[in-house]
Write a protein that holds these residues in place. Structure first.
Motif, short mmCIF file in Angstrom:
data_model
loop_
_atom_site.label_atom_id
_atom_site.label_comp_id
_atom_site.label_asym_id
_atom_site.label_seq_id
_atom_site.Cartn_x
_atom_site.Cartn_y
_atom_site.Cartn_z
N LYS A 19 0.77 -1.11 -0.24
CA LYS A 19 -0.13 -0.04 0.11
C LYS A 19 0.88 1.10 -0.08
O LYS A 19 0.48 2.27 -0.60
CB LYS A 19 -1.02 -0.05 1.24
N ASP A 20 1.99 1.31 0.86
CA ASP A 20 2.95 2.45 0.91
C ASP A 20 3.47 2.46 -0.39
O ASP A 20 3.62 3.65 -0.98
CB ASP A 20 4.04 2.10 1.82
N ARG A 21 3.64 1.68 -1.25
CA ARG A 21 4.52 1.85 -2.36
C ARG A 21 3.45 2.09 -3.34
O ARG A 21 3.75 2.96 -4.47
CB ARG A 21 5.01 0.48 -3.21
N ILE A 22 2.10 1.94 -3.44
CA ILE A 22 1.24 2.59 -4.34
C ILE A 22 0.91 3.96 -3.84
O ILE A 22 0.88 4.74 -4.80
CB ILE A 22 -0.20 1.77 -4.03
N LEU A 23 0.86 4.40 -2.57
CA LEU A 23 0.44 5.80 -2.20
C LEU A 23 1.84 6.58 -2.66
O LEU A 23 1.53 7.83 -3.03
CB LEU A 23 0.38 5.74 -0.64
N HIS A 24 2.97 6.08 -2.62
CA HIS A 24 4.12 7.08 -3.01
C HIS A 24 4.46 6.75 -4.65
O HIS A 24 5.69 6.95 -4.97
CB HIS A 24 5.23 6.65 -2.10
N GLY A 25 3.75 6.14 -5.40
CA GLY A 25 3.88 5.88 -6.91
C GLY A 25 4.86 5.15 -7.23
O GLY A 25 5.49 5.12 -8.33
N VAL A 26 5.69 4.27 -6.37
CA VAL A 26 6.35 3.15 -7.03
C VAL A 26 5.77 2.20 -7.97
O VAL A 26 6.30 1.91 -8.83
CB VAL A 26 6.89 2.36 -5.42
N TYR A 27 4.46 2.02 -7.73
CA TYR A 27 3.40 1.36 -8.72
C TYR A 27 2.54 2.41 -9.05
O TYR A 27 1.51 2.83 -8.42
CB TYR A 27 2.92 0.12 -7.93
N PRO A 28 2.80 2.80 -10.31
CA PRO A 28 1.99 4.07 -10.83
C PRO A 28 0.33 3.71 -10.97
O PRO A 28 0.05 2.41 -11.14
CB PRO A 28 2.33 4.13 -12.28
N LEU A 29 -0.56 4.51 -10.84
CA LEU A 29 -1.80 4.29 -10.92
C LEU A 29 -2.15 3.64 -12.36
O LEU A 29 -1.64 4.14 -13.49
CB LEU A 29 -2.61 5.50 -11.04
#
Length: 236
Positions: A19-29
């Motif tokens: 979740k933290d990676r998603i929130l910080h753009g490591v995994y883009p939308l």
């Protein structure tokens, strides 16, 4: 990445890290989420453990799974905003920039009388310091202050989990934010972290975060080196 059995269920640790990676753009939308075999290999766990973590993220609305297709990232905001827009980190990621964070310290602070933090939280508060790197260059320095009542939120997890998610796990919903902006010469400590001179003028942002009862939960001070990248807000 190694997980710690003492920190709770492994699938929840994986969920929080993802979740933290998603929130910080490591995994883009709208991109593909890593596959079960990839995650199982990274965290050295079973695919069932990974599957349970993914189910949690699906239930929270971050991921979408369809039969025969890769899992997609469909949401990357920690808190539903009242204004429809894009977060600054999302805009940077969309432009191909790499954003990384480093937690510098977390401690109980004894606030000096007549200081702003004393006026907000009283004699004690939780003080958290971190830095963001933009394309590997130091870009933003943050200092967060929380009520001393939140001193037990598990600060040792800050390297792998979002601060706002830790607050949320305490059943505290942040419902209102107030930002104040100014331009100010870099304080000595901040200048050292951002690798600029003390005379460098930086964008300063003060943030006040309130719960549903209007109680102040977080106060933060952020300095941005806008010589590297201007602070950008895109409203839709």
């Amino acid at each position: 990445m190694k997980l710690n059995q003492e920190k709770g269920a492994l699938y929840l640790q994986i969920k929080n890290i993802m979740k933290d990676r998603i929130l910080h753009g490591v995994y883009p939308l709208h991109s593909n989420f890593p596959s079960e075999p990839e995650l199982a290999e990274e965290f050295k766990v079973s695919r069932i453990t990974v599957r349970n973590a993914v189910k949690e993220l699906v239930q929270e609305g971050f991921l979408e799974t369809k039969s025969g297709k890769r899992t997609k990232i469909i949401r990357n905001d920690a808190i539903a905003g009242r204004i429809k827009g894009k977060r600054f980190t999302e805009l940077l990621e969309e432009k191909g920039h790499k954003l990384e964070k480093e937690w510098l310290s977390a401690s109980i602070e004894h606030n000096a009388q007549q200081s702003e933090v004393y006026e907000l939280f009283g004699e004690q508060s939780v003080r958290i310091e971190r830095i963001y790197y933009l394309d590997e260059a130091p870009y933003t320095h943050f200092t967060h202050y929380l009520s001393a009542d939140l001193s037990s939120i598990g600060l040792e997890q800050l390297n792998s989990q979002s601060l706002y998610e830790l607050i949320k796990e305490q059943n505290i919903m942040l419902m209102k934010f107030q930002d104040q902006f100014a331009v100010e010469a870099a304080p000595a400590e901040v200048a050292a972290y951002l690798q600029v001179s003390e005379q460098t003028m930086l964008l300063k942002r003060l943030r006040f975060s309130y719960d549903e009862n209007g109680e102040l939960i977080e106060y933060s001070v952020a300095y941005y080196n806008t010589v590297i990248m201007p602070y950008h807000i895109d409203y839709i």
